[in-house]
Design a protein around this motif. Structure first.
Motif, mmCIF file in Angstrom:
data_model
loop_
_atom_site.group_PDB
_atom_site.id
_atom_site.type_symbol
_atom_site.label_atom_id
_atom_site.label_comp_id
_atom_site.label_asym_id
_atom_site.label_seq_id
_atom_site.Cartn_x
_atom_site.Cartn_y
_atom_site.Cartn_z
ATOM 1 N N ARG A 85 0.887 -1.198 0.135
ATOM 2 C CA ARG A 85 -0.029 -0.076 0.011
ATOM 3 C C ARG A 85 0.839 1.389 0.090
ATOM 4 N NH1 ARG A 85 -0.069 -3.234 3.101
ATOM 5 N NH2 ARG A 85 -2.167 -3.798 3.886
ATOM 6 N N CYS A 86 0.277 2.178 0.149
ATOM 7 C CA CYS A 86 1.047 3.496 0.280
ATOM 8 C C CYS A 86 2.169 3.441 1.421
ATOM 9 C CB CYS A 86 0.310 4.925 0.495
ATOM 10 S SG CYS A 86 1.217 6.354 0.921
ATOM 11 N N ASN A 87 3.302 3.950 1.223
ATOM 12 C CA ASN A 87 4.418 3.807 2.249
ATOM 13 C C ASN A 87 4.652 4.942 3.187
ATOM 14 O OD1 ASN A 87 6.722 1.197 1.400
ATOM 15 N ND2 ASN A 87 5.720 2.033 -0.570
ATOM 16 N N HIS A 88 3.602 5.873 3.111
ATOM 17 C CA HIS A 88 3.656 7.076 4.112
ATOM 18 C C HIS A 88 5.013 7.561 4.177
ATOM 19 C CE1 HIS A 88 -0.858 7.030 4.517
ATOM 20 N NE2 HIS A 88 -0.562 5.481 4.391
ATOM 21 N N CYS A 89 5.593 7.674 2.970
ATOM 22 C CA CYS A 89 7.126 8.133 2.923
ATOM 23 C C CYS A 89 7.317 9.284 3.656
ATOM 24 C CB CYS A 89 7.656 8.406 1.568
ATOM 25 S SG CYS A 89 7.269 6.953 0.437
ATOM 26 N N GLU A 90 8.488 9.262 4.632
ATOM 27 C CA GLU A 90 8.794 10.403 5.312
ATOM 28 C C GLU A 90 9.428 11.342 4.326
ATOM 29 O OE1 GLU A 90 11.485 9.129 8.578
ATOM 30 O OE2 GLU A 90 12.275 11.237 8.688
ATOM 31 N N ASN A 91 10.005 11.265 3.498
ATOM 32 C CA ASN A 91 10.463 12.038 2.354
ATOM 33 C C ASN A 91 9.673 12.093 1.312
ATOM 34 O OD1 ASN A 91 11.794 14.026 0.795
ATOM 35 N ND2 ASN A 91 13.373 12.502 0.293
ATOM 36 N N SER A 92 8.487 12.394 1.289
ATOM 37 C CA SER A 92 7.470 11.847 0.314
ATOM 38 C C SER A 92 7.507 12.970 -0.916
ATOM 39 C CB SER A 92 5.964 11.771 0.843
ATOM 40 O OG SER A 92 6.025 13.224 1.837
ATOM 41 N N PRO A 93 7.785 12.341 -1.912
ATOM 42 C CA PRO A 93 7.760 13.290 -3.159
ATOM 43 C C PRO A 93 6.664 13.756 -3.893
ATOM 44 C CG PRO A 93 8.246 11.021 -3.945
ATOM 45 C CD PRO A 93 8.319 10.998 -2.469
ATOM 46 N N CYS A 94 5.360 12.818 -3.661
ATOM 47 C CA CYS A 94 4.099 13.432 -3.871
ATOM 48 C C CYS A 94 3.631 14.554 -3.168
ATOM 49 C CB CYS A 94 2.949 12.313 -3.314
ATOM 50 S SG CYS A 94 3.259 11.347 -1.888
ATOM 51 N N VAL A 95 4.125 14.628 -1.741
ATOM 52 C CA VAL A 95 3.637 16.158 -1.317
ATOM 53 C C VAL A 95 4.396 17.118 -1.535
ATOM 54 C CG1 VAL A 95 3.587 17.049 1.069
ATOM 55 C CG2 VAL A 95 2.980 14.556 0.801
ATOM 56 N N ILE A 98 1.466 10.414 8.624
ATOM 57 C CA ILE A 98 0.332 9.909 7.685
ATOM 58 C C ILE A 98 0.213 10.923 6.234
ATOM 59 C CG2 ILE A 98 -1.776 9.158 7.135
ATOM 60 C CD1 ILE A 98 -2.113 8.388 10.136
ATOM 61 N N VAL A 99 0.474 10.303 5.172
ATOM 62 C CA VAL A 99 0.199 11.182 4.004
ATOM 63 C C VAL A 99 -1.043 11.092 3.410
ATOM 64 C CG1 VAL A 99 0.900 11.541 1.775
ATOM 65 C CG2 VAL A 99 2.710 10.764 3.309
ATOM 66 N N MET A 100 -1.627 12.062 3.274
ATOM 67 C CA MET A 100 -3.199 12.435 3.306
ATOM 68 C C MET A 100 -3.406 13.096 1.842
ATOM 69 S SD MET A 100 -5.012 10.950 5.721
ATOM 70 C CE MET A 100 -6.497 11.485 6.006
ATOM 71 N N SER A 129 4.781 10.828 -9.524
ATOM 72 C CA SER A 129 6.014 11.127 -8.448
ATOM 73 C C SER A 129 6.244 9.801 -7.519
ATOM 74 C CB SER A 129 5.775 12.176 -7.615
ATOM 75 O OG SER A 129 5.102 12.073 -6.509
ATOM 76 N N CYS A 130 5.261 8.991 -7.592
ATOM 77 C CA CYS A 130 5.127 7.925 -6.625
ATOM 78 C C CYS A 130 6.090 6.871 -7.151
ATOM 79 C CB CYS A 130 3.851 7.563 -6.225
ATOM 80 S SG CYS A 130 4.039 6.137 -5.078
ATOM 81 N N PRO A 131 7.065 6.467 -6.638
ATOM 82 C CA PRO A 131 7.807 5.016 -7.256
ATOM 83 C C PRO A 131 7.226 3.839 -6.987
ATOM 84 C CG PRO A 131 9.193 6.367 -5.482
ATOM 85 C CD PRO A 131 7.802 6.829 -5.226
ATOM 86 N N TYR A 132 6.143 3.944 -6.329
ATOM 87 C CA TYR A 132 5.364 2.841 -5.770
ATOM 88 C C TYR A 132 3.873 2.620 -6.406
ATOM 89 C CZ TYR A 132 8.909 3.125 -2.287
ATOM 90 O OH TYR A 132 10.054 3.481 -1.384
ATOM 91 N N ASP A 133 3.791 3.411 -7.101
ATOM 92 C CA ASP A 133 2.487 3.635 -7.890
ATOM 93 C C ASP A 133 1.384 3.063 -6.902
ATOM 94 O OD1 ASP A 133 3.521 3.969 -10.291
ATOM 95 O OD2 ASP A 133 3.275 1.825 -11.128
ATOM 96 N N ASP A 165 -6.792 9.624 -5.020
ATOM 97 C CA ASP A 165 -6.988 8.822 -3.552
ATOM 98 C C ASP A 165 -5.964 7.577 -3.342
ATOM 99 O OD1 ASP A 165 -8.674 8.457 -1.676
ATOM 100 O OD2 ASP A 165 -9.553 6.670 -2.654
ATOM 101 N N LYS A 166 -5.775 7.467 -2.373
ATOM 102 C CA LYS A 166 -4.926 6.488 -1.637
ATOM 103 C C LYS A 166 -4.983 5.994 -0.380
ATOM 104 C CE LYS A 166 -1.362 9.086 0.229
ATOM 105 N NZ LYS A 166 -1.324 8.107 1.221
ATOM 106 N N CYS A 167 -4.289 5.042 0.142
ATOM 107 C CA CYS A 167 -4.296 4.433 1.325
ATOM 108 C C CYS A 167 -4.037 5.639 2.431
ATOM 109 C CB CYS A 167 -3.277 3.300 1.748
ATOM 110 S SG CYS A 167 -2.888 3.128 3.577
HETATM 111 S S1 SF4 Z 1 1.780 7.975 -2.471
HETATM 112 FE FE1 SF4 Z 1 3.804 7.133 -2.968
HETATM 113 S S2 SF4 Z 1 5.366 8.653 -2.765
HETATM 114 FE FE2 SF4 Z 1 3.719 9.420 -1.756
HETATM 115 S S3 SF4 Z 1 3.874 8.768 0.402
HETATM 116 FE FE3 SF4 Z 1 2.562 7.066 -0.566
HETATM 117 S S4 SF4 Z 1 4.157 5.630 -1.330
HETATM 118 FE FE4 SF4 Z 1 5.065 7.421 -0.777
#
Ligand code: SF4
Ligand code: SF4
Lengths: 177, 313
Positions: A56-66, A81-83, A98-102, A113-115
């Protein structure tokens, strides 16, 4: 406070219960999903290894999506949590690129939308829907800063990896190997 | 054997099996942005150099294309948005880290500026044009006295816009084909070259065409140099970069890229332009048309191929 999840790849049987639980809990439209199961086959019989991962979404600490979101719809809340705020999102798709994990998708209603780590359930003191239903109890969720949380205990005595660490996103999903 | 599959089933529209969330709108937007940047840059440059008389098309007539191109480009961007009713959210914040955000703001400044530029010359284009409103006449007088500062602003913003069209893509770490800092300068040079091609096509003056053709040949050479650099960088890079390069070196984009963009869109026009300078008769629209087409193709290929490249895990 830093939420994270540990996924026991040795215990997961790939039943997809977590996927269905999430779709039901979060009203995910048919044909879409916020979490999914990957089967990774390495080698060939008899020297074959299979790894099952609930992703699922990795809720990255260094989040490119944000970072790349032009409106601030994608943001990080307490607990890391990335919202996505739906009525701020213009649906430009930058965060999907931008999300490497799609991990993100474009909802049929237009927004992205996402987790959410079931944020609405956490607020009520409940666990995430996927963790709750997992029949093998291979998902561990909680506060990474608390040494007694479910996730910290799961990470303690096991080896683990994160996905695509070379992408530099500092993911908060840990796969126990 | 190494195999990876979704056993829970996952076939999200536009994401699986390959990301394809950006369609024709984004390359068209980038193309029109680059083209406008090119025209504005040279209009500004030759104004600063006091060459309004000799370079009439560059300074006066071609800039009429810019507001049209920019508005069409913005419209293409708007079409790409999936949550269109909320598009105004773009203009309620500035987020420096997001190229999409500062690009939208740059366009917000540059579009009205290009309209002002065109308005200054409209009386020369349409004799007898009358604003009929006093204040506009006064404003026109004011702008005419300040053409130099305006030209500097146009040139500066044109460079920002041209580089932005590349940075919009190169900022995505997750797409190895885009994630290279050469993309900014490459898109800028390509944009300048397409802008020149448009001006050359429009120009009737032999002198003007000659000057611009020389610049264009130089720009094409720089562009070829940057493309070679791009691939050298990929091939010397990590596994994901090498995979990205392979899409163009034997992969599905090989013919369209090397044949369409590099040979037809850069090398042949450069040769034709050189022949023309050497005194041979070449219909002027042919090299211009090829450069314009090559630039468009280049952006289509980069956007489509980039979305296919990804991190392996
Ligand atoms: S959407 Fe992708 S880049 Fe953004 S926090 Fe989740 S896993 Fe990371
Ligand atoms: S699609 Fe929405 S959440 Fe994603 S970057 Fe664009 S505005 Fe932000």
């Amino acid at each position: 406070m830093r939420y994270g999840m540990a996924i026991d790849t040795a215990k997961c049987v790939g039943c997809s219960d977590c996927v269905v639980a999430c779709q039901t809990e979060n009203n995910v439209p048919i044909g879409y999903c916020r979490d999914w199961i990957v089967e990774n086959v390495n080698g060939s019989y008899p020297n074959v290894e299979i790894e099952l991962r609930s992703e699922r979404c990795n809720h990255c600490e260094n989040s490119p999506c944000v970072r790349c979101c032009p409106t601030g719809a994608s943001h990080i809340i307490d607990g890391g949590i990335v919202m996505v705020t739906h009525n701020e999102c213009i649906g430009c798709g930058a965060c999907i690129q931008s999300c490497p994990y799609d991990a993100r998708y474009s909802h049929p209603d237009g927004y992205v939308d996402k987790c959410t780590f079931c944020h609405h359930r956490l607020e009520k003191g409940q666990n995430t829907a996927c963790v709750e239903v997992c029949p093998t109890r291979c998902l561990h969720f909680g506060d990474l800063d608390d040494p007694y949380s479910d996730v910290s205990k799961a990470l303690k005595n096991r080896t683990w990896k994160v996905l695509a660490p070379e992408a530099g996103t500092k993911p908060q999903l840990f796969f126990l190997t | 054997m190494k195999e990876e599959l979704f056993i829970s089933g996952r076939d999200i529209p536009n994401i699986d099996p390959f990301l394809n969330i950006w369609h024709w709108e984004i390359p068209v937007y980038l193309y029109l942005g680059g083209l406008s940047a090119g025209i504005m840059f040279f209009a500004g440059l030759f104004t600063i150099l006091d060459k309004e008389k000799e370079m009439e098309t560059t300074v006066k007539w071609a800039p009429f294309l810019v507001p049209v191109a920019l508005v069409l480009g913005l419209f293409a961007l708007f079409l790409d948005l999936k949550h269109q009713l909320f598009f105004w959210r773009l203009y309620t914040t500035i987020r420096i880290e997001s190229p999409m955000s500062w690009g939208a703001w740059t366009l917000m400044f540059i579009t009205p500026l290009s309209m002002v530029w065109a308005a200054v010359y409209i009386k020369e284009l349409i004799p007898g044009w009358n604003w009929k409103i006093n204040i506009v006449d006064q404003f026109e007088e004011f702008v005419k006295k300040n053409m130099k500062p305006l030209a500097w602003a146009m040139m500066g913003l044109a460079i920002v816009l041209g580089v932005y069209t590349g940075i919009l893509l190169s900022a995505f770490n997750a797409r190895p084909l885009w994630n290279t800092s050469i993309l900014g300068p490459l898109f800028l040079v390509s944009g300048l070259s397409t802008g020149l091609a448009a001006i050359i096509w429009m120009s009737k003056s032999h002198f003007e065409r000659k000057v611009l053709t020389k610049i264009d040949i130089a720009l094409i050479c720089v562009e070829l140099f940057l493309i070679i650099h791009l691939f050298m960088g990929f091939l010397a890079g990590s596994a994901v970069s090498i995979e990205a390069a392979e899409l163009f070196l034997g992969g599905p984009f090989t013919t369209t890229f090397w044949g369409g963009v590099v040979i037809l869109g850069l090398i042949i026009p450069a040769i034709l332009e050189t022949l023309e300078l050497a005194g041979y008769k070449v219909p002027v629209w042919i090299p211009s048309f090829l450069v314009l087409l090559g630039g468009l193709l280049f952006r289509f290929i980069m956007v489509e191929a980039g979305q296919i490249t990804r991190f392996l895990y």
